[in-house]
Structure formats: C-alpha cells, structure tokens
Design a protein around this motif. Structure first.
Motif, PDB file in Angstrom:
ATOM      1  N   LYS A 264       0.855  -1.187   0.000  1.00 47.83           N
ATOM      2  CA  LYS A 264       0.000   0.000   0.000  1.00 47.83           C
ATOM      3  C   LYS A 264       0.890   1.236   0.000  1.00 47.83           C
ATOM      4  CE  LYS A 264      -3.853  -2.408   0.960  1.00 47.83           C
ATOM      5  NZ  LYS A 264      -5.116  -2.427   0.188  1.00 47.83           N
ATOM      6  N   GLN A 265       0.412   2.311  -0.634  1.00 56.70           N
ATOM      7  CA  GLN A 265       1.164   3.555  -0.572  1.00 56.70           C
ATOM      8  C   GLN A 265       1.154   4.117   0.848  1.00 56.70           C
ATOM      9  OE1 GLN A 265      -0.361   6.205  -3.799  1.00 56.70           O
ATOM     10  NE2 GLN A 265       1.787   6.268  -4.379  1.00 56.70           N
ATOM     11  N   VAL A 266       2.235   4.797   1.199  1.00 57.50           N
ATOM     12  CA  VAL A 266       2.360   5.430   2.511  1.00 57.50           C
ATOM     13  C   VAL A 266       1.923   6.885   2.397  1.00 57.50           C
ATOM     14  CG1 VAL A 266       3.987   6.176   4.295  1.00 57.50           C
ATOM     15  CG2 VAL A 266       4.206   3.896   3.259  1.00 57.50           C
ATOM     16  N   LEU A 267       1.107   7.323   3.340  1.00 58.48           N
ATOM     17  CA  LEU A 267       0.637   8.703   3.409  1.00 58.48           C
ATOM     18  C   LEU A 267       0.989   9.262   4.786  1.00 58.48           C
ATOM     19  CD1 LEU A 267      -1.139  11.061   2.267  1.00 58.48           C
ATOM     20  CD2 LEU A 267      -3.099   9.922   3.347  1.00 58.48           C
ATOM     21  N   PHE A 268       1.696  10.375   4.809  1.00 58.80           N
ATOM     22  CA  PHE A 268       1.949  11.039   6.083  1.00 58.80           C
ATOM     23  C   PHE A 268       0.704  11.862   6.439  1.00 58.80           C
ATOM     24  CE2 PHE A 268       6.895  11.093   5.813  1.00 58.80           C
ATOM     25  CZ  PHE A 268       6.912   9.752   6.128  1.00 58.80           C
ATOM     26  N   THR A 269      -0.165  11.276   7.275  1.00 63.49           N
ATOM     27  CA  THR A 269      -1.405  11.925   7.661  1.00 63.49           C
ATOM     28  C   THR A 269      -1.160  13.192   8.469  1.00 63.49           C
ATOM     29  OG1 THR A 269      -1.440  10.139   9.318  1.00 63.49           O
ATOM     30  CG2 THR A 269      -3.025  10.007   7.508  1.00 63.49           C
ATOM     31  N   GLU A 270      -0.003  13.278   9.097  1.00 66.09           N
ATOM     32  CA  GLU A 270       0.498  14.523   9.679  1.00 66.09           C
ATOM     33  C   GLU A 270       2.017  14.506   9.557  1.00 66.09           C
ATOM     34  OE1 GLU A 270      -0.614  15.238  13.749  1.00 66.09           O
ATOM     35  OE2 GLU A 270      -2.699  14.622  13.416  1.00 66.09           O
ATOM     36  N   TYR A 271       2.595  15.665   9.306  1.00 65.14           N
ATOM     37  CA  TYR A 271       4.038  15.847   9.431  1.00 65.14           C
ATOM     38  C   TYR A 271       4.286  17.321   9.695  1.00 65.14           C
ATOM     39  CZ  TYR A 271       4.565  18.109   4.862  1.00 65.14           C
ATOM     40  OH  TYR A 271       4.475  19.001   3.811  1.00 65.14           O
ATOM     41  N   GLY A 272       5.406  17.628  10.304  1.00 62.74           N
ATOM     42  CA  GLY A 272       5.731  19.026  10.541  1.00 62.74           C
ATOM     43  C   GLY A 272       6.757  19.171  11.646  1.00 62.74           C
ATOM     44  N   TYR A 273       7.280  20.387  11.759  1.00 59.96           N
ATOM     45  CA  TYR A 273       8.303  20.698  12.755  1.00 59.96           C
ATOM     46  C   TYR A 273       8.033  22.068  13.335  1.00 59.96           C
ATOM     47  CZ  TYR A 273      10.565  16.759  10.602  1.00 59.96           C
ATOM     48  OH  TYR A 273      10.809  15.496  10.127  1.00 59.96           O
ATOM     49  N   ARG A 274       8.270  22.189  14.619  1.00 58.14           N
ATOM     50  CA  ARG A 274       8.148  23.495  15.259  1.00 58.14           C
ATOM     51  C   ARG A 274       9.353  24.368  14.908  1.00 58.14           C
ATOM     52  NH1 ARG A 274       7.339  22.856  21.477  1.00 58.14           N
ATOM     53  NH2 ARG A 274       7.369  25.131  21.234  1.00 58.14           N
ATOM     54  N   SER A 275       9.176  25.663  15.017  1.00 55.63           N
ATOM     55  CA  SER A 275      10.277  26.611  14.801  1.00 55.63           C
ATOM     56  C   SER A 275      10.920  26.897  16.153  1.00 55.63           C
ATOM     57  CB  SER A 275       9.745  27.897  14.159  1.00 55.63           C
ATOM     58  OG  SER A 275       8.594  28.364  14.840  1.00 55.63           O
ATOM     59  N   VAL A 276      11.629  25.877  16.662  1.00 54.77           N
ATOM     60  CA  VAL A 276      12.162  25.927  18.018  1.00 54.77           C
ATOM     61  C   VAL A 276      13.464  25.127  18.069  1.00 54.77           C
ATOM     62  CG1 VAL A 276      10.950  23.852  18.824  1.00 54.77           C
ATOM     63  CG2 VAL A 276      11.456  25.699  20.450  1.00 54.77           C
TER      64      VAL A 276
END
Length: 333
Positions: free
Chosen positions: A242-254
């Motif tokens: 199955k294809q992989v989907l990043f349902t959330e991703y991100g980084y704080r500016s910290v």
C-alpha cells in the motif's frame, strides 16, 4: 521511423513520470475555527500551492477511561461540527482543492489518545458503539461532500490493539456508506503494529519521528536521521503493498525540534526558524520522490492567517515564517 517511435515512447514515459510527481498529495491540516470560512481564509492556502486539505471535526471524551464520545454539539466550535465540515469543504471544493476528512478525539486536558483504554468489557462495548456512531456520522458527511480520503482514526493505539476485530468490522460498516479512499493515522511508533492495513488504501503515519539531538540540525544530518525510520517504513510498505501517506508531518520553529518532534510544550525552547526550514526540506528530500509515497499533510494551518505564526512563534504552523516560503517552493516541485 523506428527512431521516431522510440523517441515518442521515451517522451511519453517522461510525461508519465512528471504526472506521477504532480499527483503527490501536498496537503495542509486546516484547523477548525469558531466561525464559517470564506475565500479570504483560504487564499493563503492557495498561495502555498496546496492541492489537498485535511478537515478535522472533533469528538471529546472526559478522560482516558471514559467510553462516551461527545460530538457535533452546539457547544463546539462551528468548524468542529458536521455543519462546519460541510461548509468548509464547499469553499475549498470551489477552488478545486481535494479533501481528507480526519475526525479526531480530544481527551480532556490534552492527554494522549493512544492511551485510551477501558477497564471492563461493558465499557469497551459502550466506547465501540459511541465511536461507530461518531465515525459513521462523518463517513456519511465525507460521502456527501465527495471527499477523496477519509481517515478512520488518529493515534488510538491501545484501542486498536486491544479490539482488532472491532476495527475490522468498523471498516466494513464505513465502506457501506463511503466510497472514497480510506486510511488511519498511526503514531510514528505505532504504525508497525496496526493490524488492518490490508483493509485500507493508504498506510497512514503521523510522522513525528525523532531524528537528531542537535539544536539546529542540518538538512544532511536530518536525512541521515531518517534512514532507520525510512527502512522500517519501506518494510511495512512492502509487506502490505500500500502507498504510505503522512497523515500529519511538521516541525516546530524551536531549538532541538527534531529530538522529539511531537512535543508541543510552548515553554520547551527558543525560537529557531532555520530548524523548521531544515526539517521540512529534509522530509521532502527523503520521501516526495519515492513512487510508494503518496504525499502528506502539513501540521498545521489556521484560518486567521494574518494573526498567527510569525517570526517570534515557536509552534508548528509555518504561517508568516520563512518556512511558509519553503512550503510554497516544495509544493511546486
């Protein structure tokens, strides 16, 4: 003549490759607000070159052992309700953006949903009935708004592992009312143990993997940090095809934002705009060119664009930060 045909075939394959890249999901997680939205609220999203939006209605439980989910009530913010979901979707659809409906649970005081667990069979049954009603409400709404993807849960590890047969049955009930693609948003340390990937269309991961203990890790250091995690993602992808989907991703500016990327403690460090840029660049470098990777949804984006984010903000949003410019560029690739 043979050379001409060969050249045409090569060009055709090249066009297919380009089209494949263009079809990556460059999504944004759009935070619900108190009020209805209009075109002014989504203009910044369009400027960010996004092609998908995650809309997130909420249900609430009092504590980790409480089985009743309160949802779609007049006490909630408009954007968290069924009516809000439909209204938001209408505005985004008018601008040709695609939709993932991602109903989520909020535990009082923000306790981690992965720890939701009942202490009796009776309470498990109540929770299952309540969650089924919650999900079917939004599965039907997703069908009504012609949403392309429905996420059937977010970071519910103990619920999933303790009640696997329930989830198999729930998926079948959802498929009777919703005909789009399905995923589940597994936490970064949970996705290896989800028992029902074969019943869904995407392997969904909330991709807050720990990558570096440095204050401002370079793009190269972050890409190195991705390697063991990427290897494990590929293993699961190969297992289920199955294809992989990043349902959330991100980084704080910290500072130290890649040490525990899931950490949203407002007092956890000083502003570091470059660390956020590096994190976003590295994750795109590692995944967006992979054929088995469907794309992802950036966490997170607020409707009142001019009043959020900024160069003194340490939280996840890229709004009004240098990271917003990087997102525009990455979404165009």
């Amino acid at each position: 003549m043979k050379i001409t045909k060969l050249l045409f075939f090569v060009l055709f394959l090249g066009q297919l490759s380009c089209n494949s890249q263009q079809k990556k999901i460059n999504g944004i997680s759009f935070v619900a607000s108190r009020e209805a939205i209009n075109t002014k609220h989504i203009s910044p999203v369009l400027k960010a070159q996004s092609n998908y939006i995650a809309l997130m209605p909420f249900g609430f439980i009092r504590e980790l052992s409480s089985p009743e989910i309160a949802y779609n009530t007049q006490r909630q913010w408009f954007g968290e309700t069924r009516a809000g979901l439909v209204q938001y979707a209408k505005i985004f659809k008018e601008k040709k953006l695609k939709i993932m409906v991602k109903p989520q649970i909020w535990v009082w005081r923000g306790e981690y949903t992965g720890f939701i667990e009942m202490d009796s069979e009776e309470k498990w049954t109540v929770l299952e009935n309540s969650y089924t009603a919650f999900m079917l409400t939004y599965a039907k709404a997703a069908q009504e708004i012609n949403a392309e993807i429905l996420c059937i849960g977010t970071e519910l590890e103990k619920f999933v592992l303790k009640r696997p047969e329930y989830w198999k049955e729930l998926i079948q009930k959802i498929k009777k009312v919703y005909t789009g693609k399905l995923t589940y948003a597994a936490n970064w340390d949970e996705f290896k143990r989800v028992p029902f990937w074969s019943d869904l269309d995407f392997i969904g991961i909330d991709a807050y993997f720990p990558l570096s203990n440095e204050k401002t890790p370079s793009v190269a250091a972050l890409e190195t940090g991705w390697q063991p995690h990427k290897k494990e993602i590929i293993r699961i992808q190969n297992q289920y095809q199955k294809q992989v989907l990043f349902t959330e991703y991100g980084y704080r500016s910290v500072d130290y934002n890649a040490k525990e990327p899931w950490n949203y403690n407002r007092n956890s460090g000083a502003v570091n705009l470059q660390a956020q840029i590096n994190g976003l660049q590295a994750i795109h470098n590692q995944f967006w060119k992979e054929d088995w990777f469907a794309g992802g949804f950036l966490w997170k984006w607020f409707s009142n664009h001019n009043k959020v984010g900024g160069k003194e903000n340490t939280m996840f949003t890229p709004q009004n930060k240098p990271a917003e410019v990087i997102i525009q560029k990455l979404h165009q690739q």
